[in-house]
Design an enzyme around this catalytic site. Structure first.
Site, PDB file in Angstrom:
ATOM      1  N   ASP A 209       0.828  -1.198   0.000  1.00 18.71           N
ATOM      2  CA  ASP A 209       0.000   0.000   0.000  1.00 18.71           C
ATOM      3  C   ASP A 209       0.869   1.258   0.000  1.00 18.71           C
ATOM      4  O   ASP A 209       1.842   1.348   0.753  1.00 18.71           O
ATOM      5  CB  ASP A 209      -0.856  -0.043   1.280  1.00 18.71           C
ATOM      6  N   GLU A 284       1.718  -0.590  -5.011  1.00 21.05           N
ATOM      7  CA  GLU A 284       0.721   0.421  -5.353  1.00 21.05           C
ATOM      8  C   GLU A 284       1.472   1.744  -5.343  1.00 21.05           C
ATOM      9  O   GLU A 284       1.772   2.301  -4.284  1.00 21.05           O
ATOM     10  CB  GLU A 284      -0.416   0.480  -4.320  1.00 21.05           C
TER      11      GLU A 284
HETATM   12  C1  GLC Z   1      -4.233   2.982  -0.612  1.00 21.86           C
HETATM   13  C2  GLC Z   1      -5.468   2.141  -0.472  1.00 21.86           C
HETATM   14  C3  GLC Z   1      -6.584   3.015  -0.010  1.00 21.86           C
HETATM   15  C4  GLC Z   1      -6.221   3.609   1.336  1.00 21.86           C
HETATM   16  C5  GLC Z   1      -4.903   4.349   1.260  1.00 21.86           C
HETATM   17  C6  GLC Z   1      -4.363   4.648   2.620  1.00 21.86           C
HETATM   18  O1  GLC Z   1      -4.361   3.885  -1.632  1.00 21.86           O
HETATM   19  O2  GLC Z   1      -5.737   1.483  -1.677  1.00 21.86           O
HETATM   20  O3  GLC Z   1      -7.793   2.322   0.053  1.00 21.86           O
HETATM   21  O4  GLC Z   1      -7.222   4.482   1.759  1.00 21.86           O
HETATM   22  O5  GLC Z   1      -3.921   3.608   0.598  1.00 21.86           O
HETATM   23  O6  GLC Z   1      -3.906   3.470   3.227  1.00 21.86           O
END
Ligand code: GLC
Length: 575
Positions: A209, A284
């Protein structure tokens, strides 16, 4: 092909209205039938759920809402029996404010080792009453929360002086999600241990994440812009210039993690690593330009990074072509395969997104007062977009329910919304709840088969029942059967690792047509003679176009006298 399960909303075994791990385990055969290789499960750890579990209070335990550690073990074991890999979500940028470390930090003094695991700073101004810098949270408002007021002391003559300024902590997301300080070796050791905890339990990988956020620029300089995470348009995506994103220092972290994961790769009889058992890291990382994003997947770092270019592209042939070709260019630089995704729990579902006017920037949620998407072209385009995407070499990620053509819930009442972005922006940002609605399994069952009680943490729109799995299973032309066919053919024709070239000739030269030829090698023992040649053609123009000569393997919608109508895509086996 990796399927994202959002655990709150996939299958609820105990009927409390929130999905859980036993629910997932019970539904795994569905994924096998669909043709999935791996599932990625959004966070299931102990959490006060300020951001639906992306605020983790204990990385080594399961939240009671979702079950227990032994439920997780059972899930992993059953998935492996069925030949499915399991990828879990790791949230290293921030913890929950309820995490033991943060509670200890609040109880400790400024300058203490407990505070040094997070980013505590004195405020600006004589008493420290202003945030330490101008950073804004992704979820709106300042990215700083005051931890304690200034300590004022009476000088004995009726005046006061400031003994200690107010202290603040950084939260790039919600104030219940304090950012960790990754320059602290203790933080690095802790996460290495968390990785090992889950690797020892048998997980096959981690989706990381906010992978581009862990390291902040030295000195935390002002930036004068909002720390937007996923810009609403490709152009709006942040670049490496932002002091909180994509700092070079993140890469050392992932190199270290890679070494840890590699320790878990099994070896073959001859002692060489067995790629089939490789544990993987997926970033991500909303990073621009693509050359910077590619750095995350160098050979000694992560295995994959989400590529959001296709998801962000407008429904225009030139934009789709540019997104596709840019993706390959970026990843070619480092020799890693690219990835594809159209929907996830953070964006408006593509069946609805593509039903909005073409020029509109990608919305951050759709509310009842917003212009509503047009469902029919939305679904037609969504099926075509997926048909194009699943022909592409690389790893494809699907988000639960997209295989049913589920739309966004675009009329959720405000009082059920839970996304912190909605609340922190006072409703200016509608938020992501509409993409997170419980799944539809059986049309006539309570909560469309999400459970047996009819409880649901977010209400389902009526159309979900009509689109339920049991209404589509075995029904020719249904979205579910389209996905199954695409996934079967993708595997049979070796498209995931195919070579790609622009298709020339026929109507493929029309500016409104996106067309590629894929040369795939099915199976590992195949020779050049076994190579498959597949054309994928998408027509965005108003008039039907001719398909190249060959057998039509699959089409996202009905053909018009053998020709490909507007907003339709097809795969053709070339002679
Ligand atoms: C990422 C997740 C999202 C979350 C954010 C903070 O983007 O996909 O859902 O709110 O991180 O952890």
């Amino acid at each position: 092909m990796i399927y994202q399960v959002y655990p709150r909303s996939w299958a609820d075994s105990d009927g409390d209205g929130i999905g859980d791990l036993p629910g997932i385990t019970a539904r795994l055969p569905y994924l096998v039938d669909l043709g999935v290789d791996a599932l990625w499960i959004s966070p299931f750890y102990r959490s006060p759920m300020a951001d639906a579990g992306y605020d983790v209070a204990d990385y080594r335990d399961i939240d009671p809402l979702f079950g227990t550690l032994s439920d997780a073990d059972a899930l992993i074991a059953r998935a492996h029996e069925l030949g499915l890999k399991v990828i879990v979500d790791l949230v290293p940028n921030h913890t929950s404010d309820q995490h033991a470390w943060f509670q200890a930090a609040l109880a400790a003094k400024p300058g203490s080792p407990e505070r040094a695991r997070y980013l505590f700073r004195d405020g600006r101004g004589p008493r420290g009453d202003e945030p330490p810098n101008d950073w804004q949270s992704v979820f709106w408002g300042s990215a700083w929360t005051k931890a304690e007021p200034a300590v004022l002391v009476d000088d004995g003559n009726g005046a006061t002086f400031v003994k200690r300024k107010a202290q603040w902590y950084l939260n790039l997301f919600d104030s219940a999600q304090p950012d960790l300080d990754w320059s602290n070796p203790e933080v690095r050791e802790e996460f290495d241990s968390v990785l090992r905890f889950w690797l020892d339990r048998g997980v096959d990988g981690f989706r990381v994440d906010v992978a581009h956020g862990l390291v902040k620029q030295e000195g935390l300089p002002d930036w004068n812009a909002r720390a937007e995470m996923a810009g609403s348009d490709a152009e709006g995506m942040h670049t490496g210039a932002a002091p909180m994103w994509d700092q070079d220092g993140v890469h050392e972290i992932y190199r270290a993690w890679r070494r840890t994961l590699d320790e878990y790769t099994p070896t073959r009889a001859d002692g060489s690593p067995d790629p089939a058992g490789e544990r993987i890291l997926v970033a991500e990382a909303w990073v621009e330009p693509i050359e910077r994003a590619a750095l995350y997947v160098r050979s000694d770092e992560m295995h994959q990074a989400f590529n959001f270019h296709y998801l962000n592209a407008h429904w225009r042939a030139e934009d789709l072509r540019a997104a596709i070709e840019q993706s390959f260019r970026g990843n070619d630089l480092v020799g890693a395969p690219t990835t594809w995704v159209l929907s996830n729990h953070d964006v408006v579902r593509h069946a609805s997104r593509l039903g909005l006017p073409v020029d509109q920037p990608r919305p951050q949620g759709i509310g009842a007062d917003d212009p509503q998407p047009d469902a029919e072209p939305g679904l037609r385009r969504a099926r075509a977009a997926t048909t194009l995407m699943l022909a592409m070499p690389g790893s494809a990620y699907l988000y639960q329910g997209e295989e049913l053509g589920l739309p966004e819930h675009t009329a959720l009442p405000d009082d059920v919304r839970q996304d912190p972005a909605f609340h922190r922006s006072n409703g200016k940002e509608t938020g992501r709840d509409g993409a997170r609605i419980p799944m539809a399994w059986e049309a006539d069952a309570p909560a469309a088969g999400f459970n047996t009680t009819g409880e649901a943490w977010l209400p389902q729109p009526e159309v979900y029942a009509e689109l339920a799995v049991d209404r589509q299973q075995g029904v020719e032309g249904s979205t579910l059967e389209l996905y199954k066919t695409l996934l079967r053919l993708r595997r049979d024709r070796g498209l995931g690792s195919a070579g790609l070239a622009r298709l020339e000739g026929v109507d493929a030269d029309s500016p409104d047509v996106v067309a590629y030829e894929l040369v795939g090698a099915p199976g590992s023992g195949s020779t050049a003679d076994d190579a498959t040649r597949t054309a994928v053609v998408l027509n965005l123009g108003p008039e039907p176009v001719a398909l190249p000569e060959g057998e039509v393997l699959v089409a996202s919608g009905p053909l018009d006298d053998g020709r490909l109508p507007t907003d339709t895509a097809a795969w053709v086996a070339l002679a």
